[in-house]
Design an enzyme around this catalytic site. Structure first.
Site, PDB file in Angstrom:
ATOM      1  N   GLU A 146      31.200  23.322  42.124  1.00  0.00           N
ATOM      2  CA  GLU A 146      31.149  24.648  42.746  1.00  0.00           C
ATOM      3  C   GLU A 146      31.696  25.714  41.820  1.00  0.00           C
ATOM      4  O   GLU A 146      32.549  25.432  40.980  1.00  0.00           O
ATOM      5  CB  GLU A 146      32.008  24.644  44.033  1.00  0.00           C
ATOM      6  CG  GLU A 146      31.223  24.501  45.314  1.00  0.00           C
ATOM      7  CD  GLU A 146      30.429  25.739  45.704  1.00  0.00           C
ATOM      8  OE1 GLU A 146      30.172  26.611  44.854  1.00  0.00           O
ATOM      9  OE2 GLU A 146      30.058  25.825  46.882  1.00  0.00           O
ATOM     10  N   PHE A 175      37.651  40.264  44.367  1.00  0.00           N
ATOM     11  CA  PHE A 175      36.245  39.914  44.215  1.00  0.00           C
ATOM     12  C   PHE A 175      35.902  39.870  42.727  1.00  0.00           C
ATOM     13  O   PHE A 175      36.046  40.856  42.019  1.00  0.00           O
ATOM     14  CB  PHE A 175      35.337  40.902  44.952  1.00  0.00           C
ATOM     15  CG  PHE A 175      33.934  40.387  45.062  1.00  0.00           C
ATOM     16  CD1 PHE A 175      33.600  39.449  46.026  1.00  0.00           C
ATOM     17  CD2 PHE A 175      32.958  40.799  44.159  1.00  0.00           C
ATOM     18  CE1 PHE A 175      32.310  38.930  46.101  1.00  0.00           C
ATOM     19  CE2 PHE A 175      31.670  40.291  44.233  1.00  0.00           C
ATOM     20  CZ  PHE A 175      31.351  39.359  45.207  1.00  0.00           C
ATOM     21  N   ARG A 235      25.896  37.945  36.682  1.00  0.00           N
ATOM     22  CA  ARG A 235      26.036  36.499  36.487  1.00  0.00           C
ATOM     23  C   ARG A 235      26.086  36.134  35.010  1.00  0.00           C
ATOM     24  O   ARG A 235      26.633  35.110  34.637  1.00  0.00           O
ATOM     25  CB  ARG A 235      24.853  35.748  37.117  1.00  0.00           C
ATOM     26  CG  ARG A 235      24.749  35.856  38.629  1.00  0.00           C
ATOM     27  CD  ARG A 235      23.712  34.854  39.126  1.00  0.00           C
ATOM     28  NE  ARG A 235      23.265  35.105  40.493  1.00  0.00           N
ATOM     29  CZ  ARG A 235      23.886  34.668  41.580  1.00  0.00           C
ATOM     30  NH1 ARG A 235      24.987  33.978  41.474  1.00  0.00           N
ATOM     31  NH2 ARG A 235      23.407  34.922  42.782  1.00  0.00           N
TER      32      ARG A 235
END
Ligand code: IMP
Length: 188
Positions: free
Chosen positions: A105, A158, A171
């Site tokens: 993950e 975040f 990303r």
């Protein structure tokens, strides 16, 4: 939302540099290699955020691995909040029955996504099921999940980069950084 063409301008602080991430991935890889010595392993990663981590980690693990990819999306929620209701967009392509499985993950936040995934994968009767996450944000955990391998424990901010997105962008940053709040509040 507006993503500046200079993506780095939207980053307030670099939390983890490319070098720090690479060193940690190497460390995790050898630890996993030692734990699974003389065994074969199936890595199950969750698209899209885990893609860079999976690509680097699999090459740092010195035992034979198979890989499989799933994609899930959470219903409802907002771009920065998870809702816990999970829909499978892409399922495993091979059986994991009787296999040693390690979930790879990117980040565990509330834990709701992973909680769903663990229950789903357990139902497929793997021989063992463990979890490896690059980032852990324990401050917001809503369900208790035992995580076997954690790269970095990070504060409740975040973050984007190294696979993690905001609105599907960022990303491809090589580092993990904190997004400037103006980017998601639209102010400034
Ligand atoms: P959870 O279900 O709340 O644990 O959320 C897990 C998913 O939410 C991760 O796989 C990410 O896709 C996303 N997520 C959680 N926190 C962040 C963050 O700080 N940046 C980017 N994505 C995040």
């Amino acid at each position: 939302m507006t993503v500046q063409t200079d993506m780095t301008a939207d980053i307030g602080e670099i939390l983890l540099t490319e070098e720090e991430i690479a060193a940690k991935v190497a460390e995790l890889g050898s630890q996993i290699g030692a734990d699974y010595a003389d065994r074969r392993l199936t890595l199950v990663s969750v698209l899209k955020g885990s893609l860079p981590f999976m690509a680097d980690l699999m090459r740092a693990i010195p035992v034979p691995v198979r890989i499989d990819l799933m994609e899930v999306s959470s219903y409802g929620g907002t771009t920065t909040e998870s809702s816990g209701l999970v829909r499978i967009l892409k399922d495993l392509s091979a059986t994991i029955e009787g296999e040693e499985v390690l979930i790879v993950e990117d980040i565990i936040d509330t834990g709701l996504t992973l909680n769903y995934l663990v229950r789903y994968l357990r139902g497929k009767n793997p021989r063992s099921l463990r979890i490896c996450t690059l980032l852990d944000k324990p401050a917001r955990r809503l369900v208790d999940i035992p995580v076997d391998y954690v790269g970095f424990t990070i504060p409740d901010q975040f973050v984007v980069g190294y696979g993690l997105d905001y609105g599907e962008y960022y990303r491809n940053l090589r580092f993990v950084g904190v997004l400037r709040p103006e980017v998601y509040t639209g102010v400034g």
